[in-house]
Design a protein around this motif. Structure first.
Motif, PDB file in Angstrom:
ATOM      1  N   ALA A 105       0.827  -1.205   0.000  1.00  7.82           N
ATOM      2  CA  ALA A 105       0.000   0.000   0.000  1.00  7.82           C
ATOM      3  C   ALA A 105       0.863   1.258   0.000  1.00  7.82           C
ATOM      4  N   ALA A 106       1.943   1.231   0.774  1.00  7.34           N
ATOM      5  CA  ALA A 106       2.841   2.398   0.807  1.00  7.34           C
ATOM      6  C   ALA A 106       3.500   2.601  -0.548  1.00  7.34           C
ATOM      7  N   THR A 107       3.891   1.532  -1.187  1.00  3.89           N
ATOM      8  CA  THR A 107       4.493   1.640  -2.522  1.00  3.89           C
ATOM      9  C   THR A 107       3.473   2.166  -3.531  1.00  3.89           C
ATOM     10  N   ALA A 108       2.239   1.689  -3.445  1.00  2.00           N
ATOM     11  CA  ALA A 108       1.190   2.139  -4.369  1.00  2.00           C
ATOM     12  C   ALA A 108       0.811   3.596  -4.120  1.00  2.00           C
ATOM     13  N   ALA A 109       0.894   4.045  -2.871  1.00  2.00           N
ATOM     14  CA  ALA A 109       0.515   5.422  -2.530  1.00  2.00           C
ATOM     15  C   ALA A 109       1.466   6.447  -3.145  1.00  2.00           C
ATOM     16  N   ILE A 110       2.644   6.025  -3.549  1.00  2.00           N
ATOM     17  CA  ILE A 110       3.599   6.950  -4.184  1.00  2.00           C
ATOM     18  C   ILE A 110       2.993   7.541  -5.456  1.00  2.00           C
ATOM     19  N   ALA A 111       2.157   6.783  -6.154  1.00  4.21           N
ATOM     20  CA  ALA A 111       1.532   7.275  -7.385  1.00  4.21           C
ATOM     21  C   ALA A 111       0.609   8.458  -7.111  1.00  4.21           C
ATOM     22  N   LEU A 112      -0.060   8.464  -5.949  1.00  2.00           N
ATOM     23  CA  LEU A 112      -0.958   9.571  -5.604  1.00  2.00           C
ATOM     24  C   LEU A 112      -0.235  10.736  -4.951  1.00  2.00           C
ATOM     25  N   GLU A 113       0.830  10.452  -4.243  1.00  4.68           N
ATOM     26  CA  GLU A 113       1.561  11.483  -3.486  1.00  4.68           C
ATOM     27  C   GLU A 113       3.046  11.429  -3.817  1.00  4.68           C
ATOM     28  N   PRO A 114       3.449  11.832  -5.037  1.00  2.33           N
ATOM     29  CA  PRO A 114       4.874  11.742  -5.395  1.00  2.33           C
ATOM     30  C   PRO A 114       5.781  12.611  -4.524  1.00  2.33           C
ATOM     31  N   GLN A 115       5.240  13.665  -3.938  1.00  2.00           N
ATOM     32  CA  GLN A 115       6.057  14.525  -3.076  1.00  2.00           C
ATOM     33  C   GLN A 115       6.424  13.821  -1.761  1.00  2.00           C
ATOM     34  N   ARG A 116       5.755  12.735  -1.422  1.00  2.00           N
ATOM     35  CA  ARG A 116       6.046  11.973  -0.198  1.00  2.00           C
ATOM     36  C   ARG A 116       6.765  10.670  -0.512  1.00  2.00           C
ATOM     37  N   THR A 117       7.431  10.618  -1.629  1.00  2.00           N
ATOM     38  CA  THR A 117       8.104   9.384  -2.058  1.00  2.00           C
ATOM     39  C   THR A 117       9.100   8.893  -1.022  1.00  2.00           C
ATOM     40  N   ASP A 118       9.889   9.804  -0.447  1.00  2.00           N
ATOM     41  CA  ASP A 118      10.900   9.386   0.538  1.00  2.00           C
ATOM     42  C   ASP A 118      10.258   8.722   1.759  1.00  2.00           C
ATOM     43  N   ALA A 119       9.231   9.339   2.312  1.00  2.00           N
ATOM     44  CA  ALA A 119       8.573   8.797   3.511  1.00  2.00           C
ATOM     45  C   ALA A 119       7.884   7.472   3.193  1.00  2.00           C
ATOM     46  N   LEU A 120       7.200   7.422   2.051  1.00  2.00           N
ATOM     47  CA  LEU A 120       6.494   6.196   1.687  1.00  2.00           C
ATOM     48  C   LEU A 120       7.460   5.054   1.365  1.00  2.00           C
ATOM     49  N   THR A 121       8.611   5.389   0.801  1.00  2.00           N
ATOM     50  CA  THR A 121       9.633   4.368   0.523  1.00  2.00           C
ATOM     51  C   THR A 121      10.194   3.807   1.822  1.00  2.00           C
ATOM     52  N   VAL A 122      10.396   4.675   2.814  1.00  2.00           N
ATOM     53  CA  VAL A 122      10.879   4.229   4.128  1.00  2.00           C
ATOM     54  C   VAL A 122       9.846   3.302   4.773  1.00  2.00           C
ATOM     55  N   ILE A 123       8.577   3.690   4.694  1.00  2.00           N
ATOM     56  CA  ILE A 123       7.521   2.864   5.279  1.00  2.00           C
ATOM     57  C   ILE A 123       7.476   1.496   4.594  1.00  2.00           C
ATOM     58  N   ALA A 124       7.533   1.494   3.266  1.00  2.00           N
ATOM     59  CA  ALA A 124       7.504   0.227   2.524  1.00  2.00           C
ATOM     60  C   ALA A 124       8.704  -0.648   2.894  1.00  2.00           C
ATOM     61  N   ALA A 125       9.877  -0.056   3.003  1.00  2.00           N
ATOM     62  CA  ALA A 125      11.081  -0.825   3.344  1.00  2.00           C
ATOM     63  C   ALA A 125      10.997  -1.386   4.765  1.00  2.00           C
ATOM     64  N   GLU A 126      10.514  -0.574   5.706  1.00  2.00           N
ATOM     65  CA  GLU A 126      10.402  -1.037   7.093  1.00  2.00           C
ATOM     66  C   GLU A 126       9.370  -2.147   7.224  1.00  2.00           C
ATOM     67  N   ARG A 127       8.239  -1.995   6.573  1.00  2.00           N
ATOM     68  CA  ARG A 127       7.200  -3.027   6.662  1.00  2.00           C
ATOM     69  C   ARG A 127       7.641  -4.320   5.964  1.00  2.00           C
ATOM     70  N   THR A 128       8.441  -4.202   4.905  1.00  2.00           N
ATOM     71  CA  THR A 128       8.996  -5.391   4.260  1.00  2.00           C
ATOM     72  C   THR A 128       9.977  -6.077   5.209  1.00  2.00           C
ATOM     73  N   ALA A 129      10.782  -5.282   5.912  1.00  2.00           N
ATOM     74  CA  ALA A 129      11.707  -5.851   6.899  1.00  2.00           C
ATOM     75  C   ALA A 129      10.942  -6.515   8.039  1.00  2.00           C
ATOM     76  N   HIS A 130       9.807  -5.922   8.444  1.00  2.00           N
ATOM     77  CA  HIS A 130       8.981  -6.540   9.491  1.00  2.00           C
ATOM     78  C   HIS A 130       8.463  -7.898   9.020  1.00  2.00           C
ATOM     79  N   ALA A 131       7.987  -7.947   7.773  1.00  4.45           N
ATOM     80  CA  ALA A 131       7.473  -9.215   7.227  1.00  4.45           C
ATOM     81  C   ALA A 131       8.572 -10.273   7.206  1.00  4.45           C
ATOM     82  N   ALA A 132       9.781  -9.869   6.826  1.00  4.90           N
ATOM     83  CA  ALA A 132      10.900 -10.815   6.778  1.00  4.90           C
ATOM     84  C   ALA A 132      11.256 -11.319   8.184  1.00  4.90           C
ATOM     85  N   ALA A 133      11.258 -10.420   9.167  1.00  3.77           N
ATOM     86  CA  ALA A 133      11.564 -10.822  10.546  1.00  3.77           C
ATOM     87  C   ALA A 133      10.488 -11.761  11.091  1.00  3.77           C
TER      88      ALA A 133
END
Length: 187
Positions: A77-105
């Motif tokens: 969802a965070a990765t998909a939200a980048i399409a609607l809010e390109p100005q928040r790409t950095d924050a949404l990318t961090v959220i996507a990366a952290e949640r992916t790391a949570h899933a892996a853990a």
């Protein structure tokens, strides 16, 4: 004074129970007692051997599977939200990366709980890892992503209090990370 021992019982005092009297039990001699005890011991070993050879019963899925699915959904969802809010790409990318790391853990902990055999192989996985990442139907708004992360934060927090040790700490850490993502990154 010595006592006289005879093979005959005294008059009126029969030796042992009589099979012809109602309510009397048969006497058990030493040989019969040893047979019964030996048979019971063999029976206990046989039941133990059969129980150890039986397949493990199918157990309930690991409670962390729902958290893993939630983490993967949040990352998508965070990765998909980048399409609607390109100005928040950095924050949404961090959220996507952290949640992916949570899933892996979470997946690592689920796999650890399944165990490993002595030869290094793992048993048949009772709770398979998701083969695909769930994709949202449409890119979510920031408000919808915030609600989704808040729900994930509460679910991890609620589950953390039911767990112990590493699992409780992992879930509490995930809950705290989701709270920071909502309160800091998505403000």
């Amino acid at each position: 004074m010595t006592e006289r021992v005879t093979d005959r019982p005294a008059a009126g005092c029969p030796r042992g129970p009589s099979p012809d009297r109602p309510g009397s039990a048969r006497r058990m001699n030493r040989r019969t007692a040893l047979r019964v005890a030996g048979g019971g011991t063999v029976g206990l070993f046989a039941v133990g051997a059969l129980a150890s050879c039986a397949e493990d019963p199918i157990t309930e899925p690991d409670v962390l599977v729902a958290q893993e699915f939630s983490a993967r959904s949040d990352a998508a969802a965070a990765t998909a939200a980048i399409a609607l809010e390109p100005q928040r790409t950095d924050a949404l990318t961090v959220i996507a990366a952290e949640r992916t790391a949570h899933a892996a853990a979470l997946r690592t902990e689920i796999d650890r709980a399944i165990g490993v055999y002595g030869d290094g192989t793992t048993p048949a996985v009772r709770t398979p890892a998701p083969t695909t990442t769930p994709a949202p139907d449409a890119p979510p708004s920031i408000a919808a992503l915030r609600d989704q992360l808040t729900s994930s934060q509460r679910a991890a927090s609620d589950l953390a209090v039911t767990q112990s040790g590493y699992r409780a700490g992992l879930l509490a850490s995930i809950s705290a990370a989701c709270a920071v993502q909502v309160g800091v990154l998505l403000v």
